[in-house]
Design a protein around this motif. Structure first.
Motif, mmCIF file in Angstrom:
data_model
loop_
_atom_site.group_PDB
_atom_site.id
_atom_site.type_symbol
_atom_site.label_atom_id
_atom_site.label_comp_id
_atom_site.label_asym_id
_atom_site.label_seq_id
_atom_site.Cartn_x
_atom_site.Cartn_y
_atom_site.Cartn_z
ATOM 1 N N ASP A 86 1.031 -1.177 -0.020
ATOM 2 C CA ASP A 86 -0.049 0.094 0.000
ATOM 3 C C ASP A 86 1.058 1.398 -0.047
ATOM 4 O OD1 ASP A 86 -2.440 -1.428 0.274
ATOM 5 O OD2 ASP A 86 -2.611 -1.304 2.155
ATOM 6 N N GLY A 87 2.068 1.244 0.857
ATOM 7 C CA GLY A 87 2.812 2.413 0.802
ATOM 8 C C GLY A 87 3.498 2.687 -0.575
ATOM 9 N N PHE A 88 3.986 1.834 -1.130
ATOM 10 C CA PHE A 88 4.526 1.534 -2.431
ATOM 11 C C PHE A 88 3.625 2.157 -3.510
ATOM 12 C CE2 PHE A 88 5.285 -0.683 -6.729
ATOM 13 C CZ PHE A 88 6.534 -0.043 -6.804
ATOM 14 N N ILE A 89 2.483 1.767 -3.414
ATOM 15 C CA ILE A 89 1.399 2.274 -4.617
ATOM 16 C C ILE A 89 1.068 3.825 -4.283
ATOM 17 C CG2 ILE A 89 -0.892 2.111 -5.401
ATOM 18 C CD1 ILE A 89 1.165 0.164 -6.541
ATOM 19 N N ASP A 90 0.720 3.951 -2.900
ATOM 20 C CA ASP A 90 0.175 5.352 -2.445
ATOM 21 C C ASP A 90 1.469 6.383 -2.445
ATOM 22 O OD1 ASP A 90 -1.985 4.240 -1.462
ATOM 23 O OD2 ASP A 90 -1.530 4.350 0.621
ATOM 24 N N GLU A 91 2.700 6.005 -2.286
ATOM 25 C CA GLU A 91 3.798 6.841 -2.437
ATOM 26 C C GLU A 91 3.708 7.355 -3.883
ATOM 27 O OE1 GLU A 91 8.671 7.070 -2.201
ATOM 28 O OE2 GLU A 91 7.535 5.126 -2.502
ATOM 29 N N SER A 92 3.628 6.350 -4.951
ATOM 30 C CA SER A 92 3.915 6.453 -6.375
ATOM 31 C C SER A 92 2.671 7.406 -6.745
ATOM 32 C CB SER A 92 3.752 5.127 -7.185
ATOM 33 O OG SER A 92 4.927 4.416 -6.662
ATOM 34 N N ALA A 154 13.640 -0.412 -10.005
ATOM 35 C CA ALA A 154 13.420 0.900 -9.408
ATOM 36 C C ALA A 154 13.607 2.087 -10.428
ATOM 37 C CB ALA A 154 14.392 1.216 -8.248
ATOM 38 N N ARG A 155 14.749 1.808 -11.182
ATOM 39 C CA ARG A 155 14.947 2.604 -12.350
ATOM 40 C C ARG A 155 13.791 2.951 -13.394
ATOM 41 N NH1 ARG A 155 19.748 5.254 -12.475
ATOM 42 N NH2 ARG A 155 21.248 4.378 -10.887
ATOM 43 N N LEU A 156 13.279 1.583 -13.641
ATOM 44 C CA LEU A 156 11.956 1.682 -14.798
ATOM 45 C C LEU A 156 10.973 2.232 -14.117
ATOM 46 C CD1 LEU A 156 12.157 -2.082 -15.831
ATOM 47 C CD2 LEU A 156 12.088 -0.023 -17.215
ATOM 48 N N ILE A 157 10.679 2.304 -12.810
ATOM 49 C CA ILE A 157 9.481 2.636 -11.983
ATOM 50 C C ILE A 157 9.623 4.204 -11.976
ATOM 51 C CG2 ILE A 157 8.248 3.119 -9.812
ATOM 52 C CD1 ILE A 157 8.719 -0.142 -9.458
ATOM 53 N N MET A 158 10.781 4.698 -11.622
ATOM 54 C CA MET A 158 10.963 5.934 -11.437
ATOM 55 C C MET A 158 11.068 6.715 -12.811
ATOM 56 S SD MET A 158 10.863 7.072 -8.539
ATOM 57 C CE MET A 158 10.845 8.717 -8.717
ATOM 58 N N GLY A 159 11.410 6.182 -13.661
ATOM 59 C CA GLY A 159 11.597 6.653 -15.249
ATOM 60 C C GLY A 159 10.175 6.863 -15.644
ATOM 61 N N ALA A 187 -1.989 -0.677 -12.775
ATOM 62 C CA ALA A 187 -2.062 -1.844 -13.565
ATOM 63 C C ALA A 187 -0.718 -2.276 -14.081
ATOM 64 C CB ALA A 187 -2.866 -1.467 -14.745
ATOM 65 N N LEU A 188 0.050 -1.511 -14.458
ATOM 66 C CA LEU A 188 1.335 -1.932 -14.531
ATOM 67 C C LEU A 188 2.473 -2.433 -13.363
ATOM 68 C CD1 LEU A 188 2.747 0.894 -16.864
ATOM 69 C CD2 LEU A 188 2.508 -1.500 -17.681
ATOM 70 N N ALA A 189 2.186 -1.815 -12.222
ATOM 71 C CA ALA A 189 2.769 -2.150 -11.009
ATOM 72 C C ALA A 189 2.313 -3.657 -10.456
ATOM 73 C CB ALA A 189 2.525 -1.004 -9.809
ATOM 74 N N GLY A 191 1.681 -5.943 -12.065
ATOM 75 C CA GLY A 191 2.264 -7.008 -12.605
ATOM 76 C C GLY A 191 3.577 -7.786 -11.949
ATOM 77 N N LEU A 192 3.801 -6.964 -10.843
ATOM 78 C CA LEU A 192 4.957 -7.386 -9.999
ATOM 79 C C LEU A 192 4.413 -8.414 -8.843
ATOM 80 C CD1 LEU A 192 6.879 -3.860 -9.387
ATOM 81 C CD2 LEU A 192 7.654 -5.779 -10.626
ATOM 82 N N LEU A 193 3.355 -8.275 -8.586
ATOM 83 C CA LEU A 193 2.939 -8.958 -7.455
ATOM 84 C C LEU A 193 2.668 -10.543 -7.921
ATOM 85 C CD1 LEU A 193 -0.676 -6.849 -6.767
ATOM 86 C CD2 LEU A 193 1.422 -7.423 -5.108
ATOM 87 N N LEU A 194 3.064 -11.343 -7.044
ATOM 88 C CA LEU A 194 2.974 -12.867 -7.010
ATOM 89 C C LEU A 194 1.596 -13.432 -7.450
ATOM 90 C CD1 LEU A 194 5.190 -13.842 -4.179
ATOM 91 C CD2 LEU A 194 5.859 -13.924 -6.614
ATOM 92 N N VAL A 195 1.408 -14.419 -8.105
ATOM 93 C CA VAL A 195 0.443 -14.740 -8.645
ATOM 94 C C VAL A 195 -0.984 -14.791 -7.361
ATOM 95 C CG1 VAL A 195 -0.906 -16.681 -9.877
ATOM 96 C CG2 VAL A 195 1.184 -16.043 -10.450
ATOM 97 N N SER A 196 -0.512 -15.372 -6.161
ATOM 98 C CA SER A 196 -1.417 -15.436 -5.185
ATOM 99 C C SER A 196 -1.773 -14.139 -4.490
ATOM 100 C CB SER A 196 -0.689 -16.209 -4.035
ATOM 101 O OG SER A 196 0.446 -15.623 -3.693
ATOM 102 N N GLU A 197 -1.194 -12.970 -5.208
ATOM 103 C CA GLU A 197 -1.707 -11.593 -4.677
ATOM 104 C C GLU A 197 -2.394 -10.960 -5.572
ATOM 105 O OE1 GLU A 197 -0.672 -10.396 -1.681
ATOM 106 O OE2 GLU A 197 0.683 -11.816 -0.960
ATOM 107 N N THR A 198 -3.186 -10.046 -5.084
ATOM 108 C CA THR A 198 -4.022 -9.158 -5.940
ATOM 109 C C THR A 198 -3.647 -7.565 -5.484
ATOM 110 O OG1 THR A 198 -5.977 -9.180 -4.499
ATOM 111 C CG2 THR A 198 -5.924 -10.797 -5.968
ATOM 112 N N ALA A 199 -3.972 -6.651 -6.568
ATOM 113 C CA ALA A 199 -3.491 -5.308 -6.225
ATOM 114 C C ALA A 199 -4.317 -4.658 -5.065
ATOM 115 C CB ALA A 199 -3.478 -4.502 -7.384
ATOM 116 N N GLY A 200 -5.744 -5.292 -4.878
ATOM 117 C CA GLY A 200 -6.369 -4.747 -3.624
ATOM 118 C C GLY A 200 -6.047 -5.221 -2.130
ATOM 119 N N GLN A 201 -5.006 -6.069 -2.279
ATOM 120 C CA GLN A 201 -4.600 -6.479 -0.765
ATOM 121 C C GLN A 201 -3.994 -5.588 -0.058
ATOM 122 O OE1 GLN A 201 -3.293 -10.582 -1.920
ATOM 123 N NE2 GLN A 201 -4.883 -11.330 -0.608
#
Length: 201
Positions: A86-92, A154-159, A187-189, A191-201
């Motif tokens: 959540d912190g990673f997404i909220d910060e971005s 990190a460089r891809l994300i910040m870019g 949506a892009l970020a 894609g980093l989640l493991l299959v068992s995870e969802t962006a809403g968790q």
């Protein structure tokens, strides 16, 4: 005596940065004259040259100050988040939305690149990359995202965030562009989640 001199230097620099920041935010870099800046600060043009070299150096100092404030605000967002993800997404998302703030938009994302060149080469970007890299490593360690090279990611994300923020600042409708960027980034970020995870968790 040395402390008094240091305090005087700090005060002079502070006055010039404050005056420049106000002028750059309201008039823009090109229309802000050095004579007006120094007069507003109650200092001489020589003081500006002595402390910053020239008007470009003063802009650099103003952007450094704003960048530090942005980083401090983002750090609070990370600390207040319920989870590291959540912190990673909220910060971005917060970084993206900062490009809508008039002062940041004009000084950092419009005038800054045109005067100082490619923002990805600014020293402040290194701090952003390191912070993002730490977040990615923590997400890997806790098993939230797949194992990736932290620096490359990190460089891809910040870019992506920087490029999108520049686009938003220059867009005909920055608010709509910002909403589109936030939706696409999540949506892009995700894609980093493991299959068992969802962006809403």
């Amino acid at each position: 005596m040395a402390q008094k001199r240091a305090d005087m230097i700090s005060e002079t620099r502070g006055k010039l940065i404050k005056a420049a920041r106000e002028a750059f935010a309201t008039k823009g870099y090109a229309d802000s004259s050095m004579d007006d800046l120094t007069a507003q600060a109650g200092l001489t043009r020589g003081a500006l040259y002595h402390h910053f070299g020239d008007k470009k150096g003063l802009l650099q100092a103003v952007i450094t100050q704003i960048d530090e404030e942005m980083m401090a605000r983002l750090s609070v967002i990370i600390d207040e988040a319920a989870t590291i993800w959540d912190g990673f997404i909220d910060e971005s998302i917060a970084y993206i939305k900062m490009s809508l703030e008039p002062e940041i938009q004009r000084i950092v994302f419009l005038d800054g690149p045109s005067v100082l060149g490619d923002p990805s080469q600014w020293p402040s970007q290194n701090a952003c990359i390191r912070s993002t890299q730490r977040s990615i490593q923590r997400l890997i360690d806790e098993g939230t995202i797949r194992k990736v090279n932290t620096e490359a990611t990190a460089r891809l994300i910040m870019g992506a965030l920087l490029g999108a923020s520049l686009w938003i600042a220059n867009a005909d409708d920055p608010h709509t562009a910002s909403e589109q960027v936030v939706e696409s980034f999540v949506a892009l970020a995700s894609g980093l989640l493991l299959v068992s995870e969802t962006a809403g968790q």
